[in-house]
Design an enzyme around this catalytic site. Sequence first.
Site, mmCIF file in Angstrom:
data_model
loop_
_atom_site.group_PDB
_atom_site.id
_atom_site.type_symbol
_atom_site.label_atom_id
_atom_site.label_comp_id
_atom_site.label_asym_id
_atom_site.label_seq_id
_atom_site.Cartn_x
_atom_site.Cartn_y
_atom_site.Cartn_z
ATOM 1 C CG ASP A 43 -2.060 -0.995 1.099
ATOM 2 O OD1 ASP A 43 -2.198 -1.581 0.009
ATOM 3 O OD2 ASP A 43 -2.789 -1.194 2.082
ATOM 4 C CE1 TYR A 46 -2.781 1.588 -6.818
ATOM 5 C CE2 TYR A 46 -3.602 2.894 -4.981
ATOM 6 C CZ TYR A 46 -3.768 2.381 -6.258
ATOM 7 O OH TYR A 46 -4.909 2.685 -6.971
ATOM 8 C CB SER A 92 -10.823 5.951 -3.817
ATOM 9 O OG SER A 92 -9.783 5.514 -2.993
ATOM 10 C CE LYS A 128 -8.538 3.033 3.340
ATOM 11 N NZ LYS A 128 -8.181 1.701 2.824
ATOM 12 C CD GLU A 184 -13.536 -2.734 2.749
ATOM 13 O OE1 GLU A 184 -12.506 -2.883 2.084
ATOM 14 O OE2 GLU A 184 -14.373 -1.829 2.516
#
Length: 717
Positions: A43, A46, A92, A128, A184
């Site tokens: 992550d 990214y 997002s 998250k 989620e």
Amino acid sequence: MSANEPVDQLTEEDAKAELLRLATTLADADKAYHGDDAPVMIDADYDALRRRNLLIEERFPKLVRDDSPSKKVGAPPSTRFEKVTHAAPMLSLDNAFDDGDVQDFVARVRRFLKLEEGDPLAFTAEPKIDGLSANLRYENGVLTVGATRGDGQVGENVTGNLLTIGSIPRRIDGAPEILEVRGEVYMSHTDFEAVNKRRTREEPGKDLFANPRNAAAGSLRQLDRAITARRPLKFFAYSWGEVSAPIAPTQFEAIAQLSEWGFATNALTRRCETAEELIAHYQYIDKSRATLGYDIDGVVYKVDRLDYQGRLGFVSRAPRWAVAHKFAAEQAITVLDGIDIQVGRTGALTPVARLKPVTVGGVVVSNATLHNQDEIERKDVRIGDHVVVQRAGDVIPQIVRVVMEERKKGARRFVFPQACPVCGSAALREENAKGEIDVVRRCTGGLTCDAQAAERLKHFVSRKALDIDGLGTKQIDDFFNRDIIREPGDIFTLKTRQAAGEIDLYTYKMKDGEPQLKDGERQPTNLKSINNLFTAIDARRTPPLDRLINALGIRHIGETNARLFAQHYCTFDAFQRAAIAAQDSDSADYQQMIDIDGVGALVAKGVIDFFREHHNRHAVGQLLAQIDPQEMKSTASADNVVAGKIIVFTGTLETMTRDEAKAQAQSLGAKVSGSVSGKTDILVAGPGAGSKLKKAEGLGVKVLNEADWVALVETSL
């Protein structure tokens, strides 16, 4: 232009090329993560690429591409499922990476809303979850469609699979006519471990899931919903899409309403009024990660008042009213459940920390190295401590430090064992060649210690040693525990013992005929795989001398030193006779051994000590009865035109592997390098040779193809 060139130093032409590279790289990463459930980067990397893309676009707004990552969310939906167009886009979030970013976020919101310093402004802060986003559409209280995020506009219809998740209500009472609940899908650490264990048992040979996120995503996107139903998936609700009527005036109250309707919501969600409160809750959640039982990768902050959210609106792919505060890359906090002592092939006692599972750098970590006794004492690591764990690249996870403020009263210092935990022999810290006490404590049991014997066998068959295909770690453990293989020579008698009925490799039976495992816990070995193993073993009955010496696992002997001994003594018989004779430190044999360039007294001691032990000499004798080691030509041969040369191999070799070619060159006294320089004598280039070939040609280095190399070697043999 370098990919790390500072954005403020880019020319317009460089910026255009860099935006193309970033768009391509991030599109591939999105497809791998969202579409294939197989991430190709962590992550943090990214996020760094996305930030770089955004900074370049801000500096060169005219160069923004139609396929810019800043305009995209996720990846296109798979063609395996029916497509679903989201009534409201699933966007997002922008990221915050430090406290300053959080303070800037709060300040930006205040400026946009034109709020004075004293005007109240509340936010929610929630973990998250690291899972797979899903949208649940209810019409008149009944779940009608469930879809993945997809590219944010169009997702995949996985309704049937979502209905197998127990924490998702099929019907809710009192909801608006149209209600889309978003959240989620995830898998807990405990369930993840259970799924992988069952996968190992029921589907041997199939890859295990790398982490809970991959397991959850792969489970939800099964074409056979019966498979999904067997996977223990869960769902956290945290937002909504289209609604026909408002469900609450604030984010916090809306989440409470979702909870009343039967959805699982996160109990760590808090309402905060300042940046300082947000940061404090972030720090609290960060410290609590080890005890949550599921993966999170940050904390999400949202403006609480929904009317404020409406005024703030969206920019590009993300809302202005929310931001994700990401955790520090490659580190996590978890709990040290215990310390195990492992015994390696050289007798080294290595402490390994047993941790509550936590995801670090995209990988679930449950063990970490503690290196040695001194390291434990220096860091004062104690069982029950909260510890910071880090993992860089493919390095074994390690404990960085103890979170002292979380230490429980009465936690006891760890006492390192003075005896081997496997065989009970004394475990000592030796004195090295410099007269210093070694940091490693070692078992003195040698090959009489089962741990060392098993680990030496694993080394014996490894790629850099005899390289026996089909005999991996699990196979060696299995055969060792069942007394099928106890010494290296046993490997080469498997075929004859199998034919004689002394062992049964096909059904995994114990030596006394009793099954090792319960029925169904392990698939029987098939005939083809056993025959392949026999073929691989037979192919190693004439091993190169240096590989055989390395394979024995002698203390201080690796590939390089094994090659030095092989080149000096040329035959195994001469090597062994010299090692036994050199036990007399006043002998000419001892002096000759320590005079070998690159060997010295410490390495010689390892060889002498190995052959001093009767058990080792017996094991070597049993091995030599089954194999015929190759003789190594002396590098001093006048006809050897390879000895002393620096050689580089590049491209694909067609008649041998790269490792075989390197070993061949080294057996003739050449030095093999991985890079081309002005000191390189020969570059052997196969098909696909690239930059190394160009560099060699530029430096005037002699270039050979594979056929030329084979011919050159033949003249040196």
